[in-house]
Scaffold this motif. Structure first.
Motif, PDB file in Angstrom:
ATOM      1  N   HIS A   6      -3.373   4.253  21.651  1.00  0.00           N
ATOM      2  CA  HIS A   6      -4.385   5.206  21.193  1.00  0.00           C
ATOM      3  C   HIS A   6      -4.686   6.190  22.322  1.00  0.00           C
ATOM      4  N   GLY A  40     -15.238   2.374  20.107  1.00  0.00           N
ATOM      5  CA  GLY A  40     -14.521   1.165  19.727  1.00  0.00           C
ATOM      6  C   GLY A  40     -14.963   0.048  20.650  1.00  0.00           C
ATOM      7  N   ARG A  49     -11.656  10.797  19.806  1.00  0.00           N
ATOM      8  CA  ARG A  49     -12.781   9.942  19.435  1.00  0.00           C
ATOM      9  C   ARG A  49     -12.459   9.157  18.163  1.00  0.00           C
ATOM     10  N   LEU A  50     -12.956   7.933  18.095  1.00  0.00           N
ATOM     11  CA  LEU A  50     -12.827   7.123  16.894  1.00  0.00           C
ATOM     12  C   LEU A  50     -13.912   7.528  15.904  1.00  0.00           C
ATOM     13  N   GLU A  56      -6.964   8.124  24.484  1.00  0.00           N
ATOM     14  CA  GLU A  56      -8.373   7.955  24.842  1.00  0.00           C
ATOM     15  C   GLU A  56      -9.182   9.248  24.668  1.00  0.00           C
ATOM     16  N   VAL A 104      -4.910  -2.099  17.850  1.00  0.00           N
ATOM     17  CA  VAL A 104      -5.679  -1.351  16.860  1.00  0.00           C
ATOM     18  C   VAL A 104      -7.168  -1.530  17.152  1.00  0.00           C
ATOM     19  N   PRO A 105      -7.909  -0.423  17.350  1.00  0.00           N
ATOM     20  CA  PRO A 105      -9.346  -0.542  17.615  1.00  0.00           C
ATOM     21  C   PRO A 105     -10.125  -0.882  16.359  1.00  0.00           C
ATOM     22  N   ARG A 106     -11.268  -1.576  16.536  1.00  0.00           N
ATOM     23  CA  ARG A 106     -12.162  -1.865  15.410  1.00  0.00           C
ATOM     24  C   ARG A 106     -13.416  -1.039  15.565  1.00  0.00           C
ATOM     25  N   CYS A 134     -15.961   6.610  12.167  1.00  0.00           N
ATOM     26  CA  CYS A 134     -16.273   5.613  11.143  1.00  0.00           C
ATOM     27  C   CYS A 134     -15.689   6.079   9.813  1.00  0.00           C
ATOM     28  N   THR A 146     -10.116  -4.458  20.455  1.00  0.00           N
ATOM     29  CA  THR A 146      -8.862  -4.142  19.770  1.00  0.00           C
ATOM     30  C   THR A 146      -8.183  -5.431  19.331  1.00  0.00           C
ATOM     31  N   ALA A 197     -18.768   9.783  14.857  1.00  0.00           N
ATOM     32  CA  ALA A 197     -17.976   9.325  16.000  1.00  0.00           C
ATOM     33  C   ALA A 197     -18.596   8.029  16.518  1.00  0.00           C
TER      34      ALA A 197
END
Length: 62
Positions: free
Chosen positions: A19, A36, A24-25, A21, A60-62, A27, A39, A33
């Motif tokens: 991923h 995480g 941004r992850l 960095e 995989v991030p949660r 929802c 992972t 945003a």
């Protein structure tokens, strides 16, 4: 892609994906945003490469 492992004895190619960095992850429910917090390492089978099984490997991030 961060790394590629060729395991001829196992008949397999492993492609490691990471991923970025800087991205941004988000929802999937509210679109906000979010950070995480952990992972989980996952593997997926991909199309064969030169008669070798190809596996995609990623945290995989949660």
């Amino acid at each position: 892609m961060t790394d590629v492992d060729l395991a001829r004895s196992e008949g397999e190619v492993r492609v490691h994906v990471a991923h970025d960095e800087a991205v941004r992850l988000v929802c999937p429910e509210c679109g906000q945003a979010v950070p995480g917090y952990d992972t989980r390492r996952r593997q997926w089978r991909h199309l064969d490469t030169c008669q070798l099984r190809t596996r995609l490997v990623a945290d995989v991030p949660r």
